[in-house]
Design a protein around this motif. Structure first.
Motif, PDB file in Angstrom:
ATOM      1  N   THR A 129       0.830  -1.205   0.000  1.00 53.13           N
ATOM      2  CA  THR A 129       0.000   0.000   0.000  1.00 53.13           C
ATOM      3  C   THR A 129       0.865   1.257   0.000  1.00 53.13           C
ATOM      4  OG1 THR A 129      -1.650  -1.215   1.282  1.00 53.13           O
ATOM      5  CG2 THR A 129      -1.886   1.177   1.174  1.00 53.13           C
ATOM      6  N   GLN A 130       1.866   1.272   0.873  1.00 51.80           N
ATOM      7  CA  GLN A 130       2.756   2.423   0.961  1.00 51.80           C
ATOM      8  C   GLN A 130       3.513   2.630  -0.348  1.00 51.80           C
ATOM      9  OE1 GLN A 130       5.455   2.231   4.267  1.00 51.80           O
ATOM     10  NE2 GLN A 130       6.456   4.184   3.807  1.00 51.80           N
ATOM     11  N   ALA A 131       3.999   1.545  -0.956  1.00 53.02           N
ATOM     12  CA  ALA A 131       4.746   1.645  -2.215  1.00 53.02           C
ATOM     13  C   ALA A 131       3.870   2.219  -3.318  1.00 53.02           C
ATOM     14  CB  ALA A 131       5.280   0.270  -2.616  1.00 53.02           C
ATOM     15  N   MET A 132       2.608   1.781  -3.391  1.00 47.86           N
ATOM     16  CA  MET A 132       1.719   2.253  -4.455  1.00 47.86           C
ATOM     17  C   MET A 132       1.377   3.727  -4.257  1.00 47.86           C
ATOM     18  SD  MET A 132      -0.747  -1.052  -5.084  1.00 47.86           S
ATOM     19  CE  MET A 132      -1.658  -0.205  -6.372  1.00 47.86           C
ATOM     20  N   ILE A 133       1.178   4.150  -3.015  1.00 43.09           N
ATOM     21  CA  ILE A 133       0.900   5.566  -2.767  1.00 43.09           C
ATOM     22  C   ILE A 133       2.139   6.411  -3.067  1.00 43.09           C
ATOM     23  CG2 ILE A 133       0.372   7.248  -0.947  1.00 43.09           C
ATOM     24  CD1 ILE A 133      -1.501   5.169   0.274  1.00 43.09           C
ATOM     25  N   ASN A 134       3.323   5.893  -2.738  1.00 47.16           N
ATOM     26  CA  ASN A 134       4.564   6.600  -3.069  1.00 47.16           C
ATOM     27  C   ASN A 134       4.700   6.808  -4.571  1.00 47.16           C
ATOM     28  OD1 ASN A 134       5.221   6.654  -0.376  1.00 47.16           O
ATOM     29  ND2 ASN A 134       6.816   5.092  -0.496  1.00 47.16           N
ATOM     30  N   ASP A 176       2.838  -3.407 -14.390  1.00 48.48           N
ATOM     31  CA  ASP A 176       3.350  -2.419 -13.432  1.00 48.48           C
ATOM     32  C   ASP A 176       3.994  -3.072 -12.203  1.00 48.48           C
ATOM     33  OD1 ASP A 176       2.406  -0.086 -14.850  1.00 48.48           O
ATOM     34  OD2 ASP A 176       0.390  -0.631 -14.207  1.00 48.48           O
ATOM     35  N   PHE A 177       3.834  -4.384 -12.063  1.00 48.86           N
ATOM     36  CA  PHE A 177       4.304  -5.065 -10.855  1.00 48.86           C
ATOM     37  C   PHE A 177       5.808  -4.895 -10.600  1.00 48.86           C
ATOM     38  CE2 PHE A 177       0.688  -8.426 -10.238  1.00 48.86           C
ATOM     39  CZ  PHE A 177      -0.176  -7.393  -9.975  1.00 48.86           C
ATOM     40  N   PRO A 178       6.668  -5.024 -11.619  1.00 50.46           N
ATOM     41  CA  PRO A 178       8.108  -4.885 -11.331  1.00 50.46           C
ATOM     42  C   PRO A 178       8.476  -3.541 -10.696  1.00 50.46           C
ATOM     43  CG  PRO A 178       7.792  -5.890 -13.481  1.00 50.46           C
ATOM     44  CD  PRO A 178       6.434  -5.452 -13.017  1.00 50.46           C
ATOM     45  N   VAL A 179       7.828  -2.465 -11.156  1.00 49.75           N
ATOM     46  CA  VAL A 179       8.103  -1.142 -10.589  1.00 49.75           C
ATOM     47  C   VAL A 179       7.636  -1.083  -9.134  1.00 49.75           C
ATOM     48  CG1 VAL A 179       7.588   1.326 -10.756  1.00 49.75           C
ATOM     49  CG2 VAL A 179       7.982  -0.016 -12.837  1.00 49.75           C
ATOM     50  N   ILE A 180       6.443  -1.632  -8.863  1.00 44.44           N
ATOM     51  CA  ILE A 180       5.908  -1.635  -7.498  1.00 44.44           C
ATOM     52  C   ILE A 180       6.790  -2.496  -6.596  1.00 44.44           C
ATOM     53  CG2 ILE A 180       3.912  -2.203  -6.052  1.00 44.44           C
ATOM     54  CD1 ILE A 180       2.154  -1.775  -8.537  1.00 44.44           C
ATOM     55  N   GLU A 181       7.210  -3.657  -7.097  1.00 43.30           N
ATOM     56  CA  GLU A 181       8.049  -4.558  -6.303  1.00 43.30           C
ATOM     57  C   GLU A 181       9.388  -3.905  -5.962  1.00 43.30           C
ATOM     58  OE1 GLU A 181       6.484  -8.987  -7.699  1.00 43.30           O
ATOM     59  OE2 GLU A 181       8.038  -7.970  -8.864  1.00 43.30           O
TER      60      GLU A 181
END
Length: 601
Positions: A30-35, A70-75
Motif C-alpha cells: 500500500t505504501q509503495a503504491m501511494i509513493n 506495473d508489478f516490477p516497478v511496485i516490487e
C-alpha cells in the motif's frame, strides 16, 4: 484494515509469524503504491493477510488503470521499503481521531463506523514513524516488528472485487501477493502455484467436457454434461452402496420449505441472508429454497410414533441444496449456489451414539482410501468469546466436546483444534483431506446434536414407557459433490482411475483397413460394460494416440492388419506405457479386475 485476531490466536507460532510478515507486506505494498502514484489515485480500502499471502483493495479515478506489467516497478519500491527495515508501531485512538485522520476516505470511514458499532478498539499502524518514509493505516494488526522481517515476496495477480463482497457496492481493484521468511519458501510456493494453475478444475472441466456454466442460467449454477453426470452417478452410487451395506435408507425431501421450519431449527436467524426466498402466487407463506437437509429429516422422523425398538433410524439424502452466495465469492465448483451433499442423519438413543459414530468414521476411512486422499481431522468447537452464536445448554456443549475427543482418541485419529468452527447447534469432527499438491479441504463431518431434536420436540417411547428425546447425529462423507469433484479433478489432474474415468478405453485403428476389426473390438468391450470410444477419424495413428493421451484415457487399444489377422490387440496404458500385444479376453479380465477393485492406477 482487517480483524482476524481470533483466528490468529489459534495459529501455531510459525504460522503466526508468517501471518505477521504477510500482513506487513500488505502495508508495504500500500505504501509503495501511494509513493509511486499518489494518494489521489490510490484510495485505500482494505488489505488483509490470507492463508496463501495477502491482498490490497483500492479505489481510483477512472483515468487510472493498473496492470500486471506495473508489478516490477511496485516490487522495486516495496523492496526499497523492506531494505530500510522500517519499524511498525501501533496506537489506539478514538473514533473521532480516526475519522479526522481519514476524512477524505469513505472506506476507512465505513471501517471506523463498524468498529464503533461492534465496540472494537480502533488502532493505527505507523510504518517508519517520524521519518521521511512515514506511512499510517487503520488496522487491527498484528504485524511484524519491522519491514525488514519480510524475507521474500512477490506480487501475483490483479482482480476486481466488490466492496464488502456485495455486488451492490462499487467494484474495486485487488492486488494479490504473497510473502515468506525465505526466498526458498517463496520459490517452492510459486512452483506449487504454477502446478495448481495447470490442474485448475475450471480449465480441466472444460477440456474434458465435464461441466459448464451459462449466463442465461446465472452464476454459481453448474450444468453437468453427460461425462460430468456420469461422474456424479459413479461417485454417488459408490457412497450409496457403502451406506446400504450399513442399513442407511434413502429419503427424498422437497426443494422448498416454509420459513417456520427454519425458524424452529434456528437456521432462519443464523442464515436467512444466505437463503433464496420463494414467492407463491397463491399463499402468503414465507418460503425458502432449502440450504440444508437436517430440518426436513426431523419431519420424516416426526411423521409417526417411534419406539426404542425402531432406533437407530438412518436417513440419507442426495437432494439438491441452494445457498445465496455473494457473486464475488463464487469460484467454479469450489463455491456454488446449487449443490448436493451426501447427507445422513441418524436418530438414536444416547447409548447408541458411539457405535453409530464409529461406523461413520470407518466408512469415511474407506472412502478416503478409495480415492487416495490423505487426511487428518479438525475438532471444531465453540469460540468461548462469542457464546451468543450457539444454541443449546452450555453444559451439553461441554459434554459433547469432551465426548468428541474420546471418540477421536478411541479411533486413533490425528486431530487438531478448530476453535470457533463449530456449527451453531453442535461441535463437529471435520475431515480435512490433503490433495496431490498438499492443499487441505474440508470434506466429511460428524456432529452429535442435542439441539435440533429438542427444538422440534422429537420423541420416542423408551423401554420403560417414558417419552425420550433422540440424539441426532449428522454425517456427510464427501460433503458437497461439487467441491468433491473439484478436488478430484485437481488431485488427479483429470487422469481419473479407470473405474471413475468417463471413457475407459479408446479403440484406435491404424488405418481404414482396420476399421472392421476395430469395430468388432469396440462392441465387444462395450457389451462387457466398458466405457469405450472409437476413433474413426482419418488422422494418423500418432495423432490419435496423442489425442487419447491428452484426454487422459486410461487405456488405448491399437488394432492394425497384424492384430486383425492374429485376433489380438495392442494395448497402451496412459502415460505412454506400452503393454504389448494380448488377447482381448485377457485385456477384459485385467480391466474388470481394476474396475471392481477401484484401483488407483
Amino acid at each position: 484494515m482487517s480483524n482476524n485476531n481470533s483466528k490468529f490466536n489459534q495459529l501455531s507460532p510459525e504460522d503466526q509469524h508468517l501471518y505477521q510478515i504477510r500482513h506487513t507486506a500488505e502495508h508495504v505494498l500500500t505504501q509503495a503504491m501511494i509513493n509511486l502514484y499518489g494518494p489521489d489515485k490510490i484510495i485505500m480500502a482494505m488489505g488483509p493477510a490470507t492463508e496463501d499471502g495477502f491482498y490490497f483493495d483500492f479505489d481510483s479515478p477512472q483515468d487510472f488503470k493498473l496492470s500486471e506489467s506495473d508489478f516490477p516497478v511496485i516490487e522495486k519500491e516495496m523492496q526499497r521499503l523492506i531494505d530500510l527495515d522500517l519499524k511498525l508501531e501501533s496506537i489506539t485512538v478514538s473514533a473521532d481521531q480516526a475519522r479526522d485522520l481519514f476524512k477524505k476516505n469513505p472506506y476507512k470511514q465505513d471501517w471506523i463506523t463498524q468498529a464503533e458499532s461492534n465496540q472494537l478498539p480502533i488502532t493505527l499502524y505507523y510504518t517508519g514513524k517520524d521519518s521521511e518514509n512515514e506511512f499510517v493505516d487503520l488496522c487491527s494488526g498484528p504485524h511484524a516488528d519491522s519491514t525488514g522481517q519480510i524475507g521474500a515476496f512477490k506480487l501475483l495477480s490483479l482482480a476486481g472485487a466488490y466492496w464488502h463482497g456485495d455486488s451492490n457496492n462499487k467494484m474495486l481493484t485487488r492486488v494479490y501477493g504473497t510473502a515468506f521468511s525465505s526466498q526458498e519458501e517463496l520459490e517452492q510456493f510459486i512452483e506449487k502455484r504454477q502446478e495448481a494453475e495447470k490442474r485448475d478444475h475450471r480449465k480441466l472441466g472444460l477440456k474434458f467436457d465435464l461441466f459448464t456454466f451459462s449466463d442465461l442460467i446465472g452464476p454459481g449454477f453448474p450444468l453437468y454434461t453427460p461425462k460430468g453426470c456420469l461422474l456424479r452417478q459413479l461417485i454417488n452410487g459408490y457412497v450409496e452402496q457403502l451406506q446400504t451395506q450399513q442399513d442407511y435408507q434413502q429419503v427424498w425431501t422437497p426443494q422448498v420449505a416454509k420459513a417456520e421450519l427454519f425458524e424452529t431449527s434456528g437456521h432462519y436467524d443464523k442464515y436467512k441472508d444466505d437463503m433464496f426466498t420463494i414467492h407463491s402466487h397463491y399463499s402468503d407463506d414465507e418460503l425458502f429454497l432449502k440450504p440444508m437437509n437436517c430440518p426436513q429429516h426431523t419431519q420424516i422422523f416426526a411423521s409417526k410414533p417411534r419406539s426404542y425398538r425402531d432406533l437407530p433410524i438412518r436417513y440419507t439424502d442426495f437432494a439438491m441444496l441452494y445457498r445465496d452466495e455473494k457473486p464475488g465469492e463464487l469460484s467454479g465448483l469450489a463455491r456454488v449456489r446449487a449443490f448436493s451433499q451426501d447427507d445422513c442423519h441418524v436418530f438414536c438413543s444416547e447409548e447408541q451414539v458411539d457405535d453409530e459414530v464409529d461406523v461413520m468414521l470407518s466408512m469415511t476411512k474407506e472412502v478416503m482410501r478409495t480415492f487416495g486422499l490423505k487426511y487428518r481431522y479438525r475438532l471444531s468447537t465453540r469460540d468461548p468469546n462469542t457464546p451468543e452464536k450457539y444454541l443449546g445448554d452450555p453444559k451439553i456443549w461441554d459434554k459433547v466436546e469432551k465426548w468428541a475427543v474420546k471418540i477421536m482418541e478411541r479411533n486413533h485419529i490425528e486431530y487438531y483444534d478448530g476453535v470457533g468452527e463449530a456449527a451453531f447447534y453442535a461441535p463437529k469432527m471435520d475431515l480435512m483431506a490433503t490433495d496431490a499438491l498438499g492443499r487441505e479441504w474440508q470434506l466429511s463431518t460428524v456432529q452429535i446434536d442435542y439441539v435440533q431434536p429438542q427444538r422440534f420436540g422429537l420423541k420416542y417411547t423408551a423401554a420403560d414407557g417414558s417419552d425420550q428425546t433422540p440424539i441426532m447425529v449428522h454425517r456427510a462423507i464427501i460433503g458437497s459433490f461439487e467441491r468433491f469433484l473439484m478436488i478430484l479433478i485437481e488431485h488427479f489432474s483429470g487422469a481419473f482411475p479407470v473405474w471413475l474415468s468417463p471413457v475407459q478405453v479408446a479403440v484406435l485403428p491404424v488405418s481404414d483397413k482396420s476399421n472392421d476389426y476395430a469395430q468388432e473390438v469396440f462392441y465387444e468391450l462395450k457389451n462387457n460394460g466398458i466405457r469405450v470410444e472409437f476413433d474413426q477419424s482419418d488422422q494418423s495413428l500418432g495423432k490419435k494416440i496423442r489425442n487419447a493421451e491428452d484426454q487422459k484415457y486410461p487405456y488405448m487399444v491399437i488394432v492394425g492388419e497384424k492384430e486383425a489377422k492374429d485376433s489380438t490387440i495392442s494395448v497402451r496404458q496412459r502415460g505412454e506405457q506400452d503393454l504389448g500385444s494380448m488377447d482381448l479376453t485377457h485385456f477384459l479380465s485385467l480391466l474388470k479386475e481394476k474396475i471392481e477393485s477401484k484401483a488407483l492406477n
